[in-house]
Design a protein around this motif. Structure first.
Motif, PDB file in Angstrom:
ATOM      1  N   ILE A   1       0.693  -1.056  -0.016  1.00 52.03           N
ATOM      2  CA  ILE A   1      -0.190  -0.344  -0.108  1.00 52.03           C
ATOM      3  C   ILE A   1       1.008   1.321  -0.340  1.00 52.03           C
ATOM      4  N   SER A   2       1.991   1.218   0.542  1.00 48.33           N
ATOM      5  CA  SER A   2       3.031   2.533   0.860  1.00 48.33           C
ATOM      6  C   SER A   2       3.706   2.282  -0.116  1.00 48.33           C
ATOM      7  N   ASP A   3       3.197   2.077  -1.059  1.00 55.32           N
ATOM      8  CA  ASP A   3       4.596   2.058  -2.456  1.00 55.32           C
ATOM      9  C   ASP A   3       3.266   2.958  -3.494  1.00 55.32           C
ATOM     10  N   GLY A   4       2.214   3.019  -3.039  1.00 55.57           N
ATOM     11  CA  GLY A   4       0.718   3.697  -3.974  1.00 55.57           C
ATOM     12  C   GLY A   4       0.266   3.156  -4.303  1.00 55.57           C
ATOM     13  N   HIS A   5      -0.244   2.220  -3.309  1.00 52.64           N
ATOM     14  CA  HIS A   5      -1.151   1.373  -4.589  1.00 52.64           C
ATOM     15  C   HIS A   5      -2.435   1.464  -3.177  1.00 52.64           C
ATOM     16  N   PHE A   6      -2.797   2.840  -2.964  1.00 49.36           N
ATOM     17  CA  PHE A   6      -3.866   3.346  -1.814  1.00 49.36           C
ATOM     18  C   PHE A   6      -5.433   2.951  -2.111  1.00 49.36           C
ATOM     19  N   ASP A   7      -5.244   2.090  -3.343  1.00 45.49           N
ATOM     20  CA  ASP A   7      -7.034   1.576  -3.702  1.00 45.49           C
ATOM     21  C   ASP A   7      -7.204   0.135  -2.798  1.00 45.49           C
ATOM     22  N   HIS A   8      -5.600  -0.117  -2.454  1.00 49.71           N
ATOM     23  CA  HIS A   8      -5.944  -1.440  -2.069  1.00 49.71           C
ATOM     24  C   HIS A   8      -6.000  -1.249  -0.847  1.00 49.71           C
ATOM     25  N   ARG A   9      -6.409  -2.614   0.465  1.00 48.87           N
ATOM     26  CA  ARG A   9      -6.440  -2.723   1.212  1.00 48.87           C
ATOM     27  C   ARG A   9      -6.636  -4.248   1.659  1.00 48.87           C
ATOM     28  N   ILE A  10      -5.895  -4.686   3.246  1.00 49.86           N
ATOM     29  CA  ILE A  10      -5.498  -6.339   3.430  1.00 49.86           C
ATOM     30  C   ILE A  10      -7.228  -7.235   3.715  1.00 49.86           C
ATOM     31  N   PRO A  11      -7.102  -7.890   2.592  1.00 47.04           N
ATOM     32  CA  PRO A  11      -7.721  -8.285   2.427  1.00 47.04           C
ATOM     33  C   PRO A  11      -8.474  -9.914   3.152  1.00 47.04           C
ATOM     34  N   PHE A  12      -7.391 -10.016   4.385  1.00 41.73           N
ATOM     35  CA  PHE A  12      -7.498 -11.189   5.317  1.00 41.73           C
ATOM     36  C   PHE A  12      -8.355 -11.256   6.103  1.00 41.73           C
ATOM     37  N   GLN A  13      -8.562 -11.879   5.604  1.00 41.59           N
ATOM     38  CA  GLN A  13     -10.019 -12.374   6.798  1.00 41.59           C
ATOM     39  C   GLN A  13      -9.353 -13.428   8.352  1.00 41.59           C
ATOM     40  N   LEU A  14      -8.866 -12.594   9.401  1.00 42.78           N
ATOM     41  CA  LEU A  14      -8.353 -13.340  10.905  1.00 42.78           C
ATOM     42  C   LEU A  14      -9.440 -13.849  11.693  1.00 42.78           C
ATOM     43  N   HIS A  15      -8.896 -14.010  12.729  1.00 41.23           N
ATOM     44  CA  HIS A  15      -9.784 -13.960  14.284  1.00 41.23           C
ATOM     45  C   HIS A  15      -9.436 -13.669  15.315  1.00 41.23           C
ATOM     46  N   GLY A  16      -9.959 -12.975  15.813  1.00 42.22           N
ATOM     47  CA  GLY A  16      -9.518 -11.920  16.894  1.00 42.22           C
ATOM     48  C   GLY A  16      -9.068 -11.024  17.289  1.00 42.22           C
ATOM     49  N   GLN A  17      -7.341 -10.322  18.456  1.00 40.74           N
ATOM     50  CA  GLN A  17      -6.262  -9.845  17.825  1.00 40.74           C
ATOM     51  C   GLN A  17      -6.528  -9.244  16.980  1.00 40.74           C
ATOM     52  N   MET A  18      -5.819 -11.107  15.755  1.00 37.60           N
ATOM     53  CA  MET A  18      -5.556 -10.225  14.024  1.00 37.60           C
ATOM     54  C   MET A  18      -6.459  -9.576  13.877  1.00 37.60           C
ATOM     55  N   GLN A  19      -7.114  -9.664  13.367  1.00 37.24           N
ATOM     56  CA  GLN A  19      -8.488  -9.058  12.774  1.00 37.24           C
ATOM     57  C   GLN A  19      -8.983  -8.001  13.236  1.00 37.24           C
ATOM     58  N   ARG A  20      -8.447  -7.261  14.458  1.00 36.15           N
ATOM     59  CA  ARG A  20      -8.402  -5.861  14.860  1.00 36.15           C
ATOM     60  C   ARG A  20      -7.898  -5.209  13.895  1.00 36.15           C
ATOM     61  N   VAL A  21      -6.556  -5.803  14.953  1.00 32.61           N
ATOM     62  CA  VAL A  21      -5.913  -5.004  13.283  1.00 32.61           C
ATOM     63  C   VAL A  21      -5.484  -4.791  12.508  1.00 32.61           C
ATOM     64  N   VAL A  22      -6.231  -5.877  10.987  1.00 28.48           N
ATOM     65  CA  VAL A  22      -6.032  -5.904  10.014  1.00 28.48           C
ATOM     66  C   VAL A  22      -7.358  -4.465   9.956  1.00 28.48           C
ATOM     67  N   ASN A  23      -7.672  -4.903  10.948  1.00 25.37           N
ATOM     68  CA  ASN A  23      -9.460  -3.835  10.884  1.00 25.37           C
ATOM     69  C   ASN A  23      -9.201  -2.249  10.753  1.00 25.37           C
ATOM     70  N   SER A  24      -7.820  -1.892  11.737  1.00 23.04           N
ATOM     71  CA  SER A  24      -7.920  -0.825  12.265  1.00 23.04           C
ATOM     72  C   SER A  24      -6.601  -0.461  11.263  1.00 23.04           C
ATOM     73  N   VAL A  25      -5.588  -1.341  10.451  1.00 24.76           N
ATOM     74  CA  VAL A  25      -4.987  -0.891   9.498  1.00 24.76           C
ATOM     75  C   VAL A  25      -5.945   0.132   8.646  1.00 24.76           C
ATOM     76  N   ASN A  26      -6.759  -0.921   8.154  1.00 23.47           N
ATOM     77  CA  ASN A  26      -7.328  -0.685   6.490  1.00 23.47           C
ATOM     78  C   ASN A  26      -8.085   0.989   7.065  1.00 23.47           C
ATOM     79  N   ALA A  27      -8.580   0.854   8.306  1.00 27.05           N
ATOM     80  CA  ALA A  27      -9.636   2.430   8.519  1.00 27.05           C
ATOM     81  C   ALA A  27      -8.405   3.091   8.567  1.00 27.05           C
ATOM     82  N   LEU A  28      -7.278   3.182   9.013  1.00 20.58           N
ATOM     83  CA  LEU A  28      -6.257   4.565   9.025  1.00 20.58           C
ATOM     84  C   LEU A  28      -5.860   4.229   7.315  1.00 20.58           C
ATOM     85  N   VAL A  29      -5.726   3.557   7.205  1.00 18.76           N
ATOM     86  CA  VAL A  29      -5.157   3.633   5.175  1.00 18.76           C
ATOM     87  C   VAL A  29      -6.558   4.713   4.534  1.00 18.76           C
TER      88      VAL A  29
END
Length: 387
Positions: A113-141
């Motif tokens: 994403i930082s290389d300029g692909h700002f339309d990309h989001r982390i697509p993983f479906q995880l569980h627990g705290q890791m999913q919260r990390v993914v959601n937080s990163v996507n929201a931050l982006v």
């Protein structure tokens, strides 16, 4: 921005091999540790007769079933405890390693994403705290992209402001220089020509001052710490006074100003000077752009104990839907309004919106073939917002 489909997280073949190797090594080390512990424990028991007797008495006192079967053995108990501990340790080590691999994938996605692909989001479906990390990163982006878009929009608006103001200032300035140049070079025939040239230069100077005043006013009201001279006013009486002050201009435009207000005083907290500027801007706009209209309606009424609704409406030309969406944008000016007769800085409605927001109010526009209305809502009691 299109939302990406979530996919289940999967390890690569290499990562699966790493995880399997981690499990094998952990089991091997635990087996060595268990054997060492078992040998040391066994030696300790054999070298301590008192402990052996105690274990024997406990063993003889424990029996299971109707036949008093004695199946207890300290070595088996020790092995069972070790097996449970080993299982927990292996599971913990593998899950820890698995989460590290998940985090590695998340970091790789962040680099992408930082290389300029700002339309990309982390697509993983995880569980627990890791999913919260993914959601937080996507929201931050998302927030970062929106901030960059807003910054680009502001920069574009500033460029448009400079272009529009430069155009509008250059036109009267060219006329001023031209007419004063005629006087300077003595290219006139009579005293009347001089007076004519000076008069035109004077009018163009007033036009330039109006543009500068709008810019100055807009800059002031855009500041959130702009002081307001708050006092209690009767909004109904203010509308009547405004209607009377614009009556002569309305007659020239062949329009009628009608005021609708309640019979009882409509009291509210406001800065009367700035609030009058709001109505002046809206009424002036109705004169300028309400082509074909014959009526301007000023109204105000109490919605509830805490809210006043007021509007400025006219039955002139409909505002296009595309213009309605941007009409309060900074420096926005519909193309058809750039004529000499109506063109301004495009800041009038932006100033109006800023003053309304300083009063903790809202403003919106609706327009159709029958009526164009600017509707505002104000709190009855003004409360200073504390940082």
């Amino acid at each position: 921005m299109e939302e990406q489909e979530r996919i289940k997280f999967q390890l690569t073949g290499r990562e699966k091999s790493e995880l399997f190797g981690e499990g094998i090594i952990t089991v091997f080390l635990l087996l060595l540790l268990n054997m060492s512990c078992y040998i040391l424990l066994n030696q300790w028991v054999e070298s301590n007769p008192g402990l052996q007797n105690g274990i024997f008495l406990i063993k003889m006192s424990l029996a299971f079933g109707p036949n008093d079967v004695k199946v207890w053995s300290w070595s088996w108990i020790a092995a069972t405890i070790m097996l449970i501990i080993d299982t927990v340790v292996v599971y913990w080590r593998l899950m820890r390693r698995y989460r590290q691999m998940q985090l590695r994938h998340i970091i790789a996605e962040l680099h992408y994403i930082s290389d300029g692909h700002f339309d990309h989001r982390i697509p993983f479906q995880l569980h627990g705290q890791m999913q919260r990390v993914v959601n937080s990163v996507n929201a931050l982006v998302d927030a970062s992209v929106q901030a960059m878009d807003e910054e680009r929009r502001i920069e574009k608006s500033k460029d448009e402001l400079i272009t529009n103001v430069s155009h509008d200032i250059r036109t009267p300035l060219t006329s001023i220089i031209g007419y004063l140049g005629l006087i300077e070079n003595k290219r006139y025939q009579t005293q009347a020509d001089i007076l004519k040239y000076v008069h035109v230069a004077f009018l163009k100077s007033k036009q330039m001052k109006s543009l500068v005043d709008d810019l100055f006013e807009y800059t002031k009201v855009r500041q959130t710490d702009t002081p307001l001279n708050i006092m209690q006013i009767d909004l109904g009486n203010m509308l009547e006074q405004l209607g009377a002050s614009f009556e002569l201009e309305a007659q020239k435009k062949h329009m009628t100003i009608t005021v609708h207000k309640p019979e009882t005083p409509l009291m509210m907290d406001a800065d009367p000077e700035k609030l009058a500027r709001v109505y002046n801007n809206l009424i002036t706009n109705a004169f300028k752009y309400g082509t074909g209209g014959h009526n301007i309606y000023l109204s105000a009424h109490l919605v509830d104990d805490n809210t006043i609704e007021t509007s400025v409406a006219n039955d002139g030309e409909e505002i296009p839907l595309t213009a309605q969406k941007r009409i309060f944008d900074r420096f926005y000016r519909a193309e058809h309004s750039r004529s000499r007769e109506t063109g301004g800085t495009g800041l009038g409605l932006a100033i109006t919106q800023s003053i309304v927001e300083l009063h903790h109010g809202t403003i919106s526009v609706t327009s159709n073939k029958r009526l164009t209305s600017f509707v505002m809502h104000f709190p009855v009691h003004y409360q200073q917002v504390k940082d």
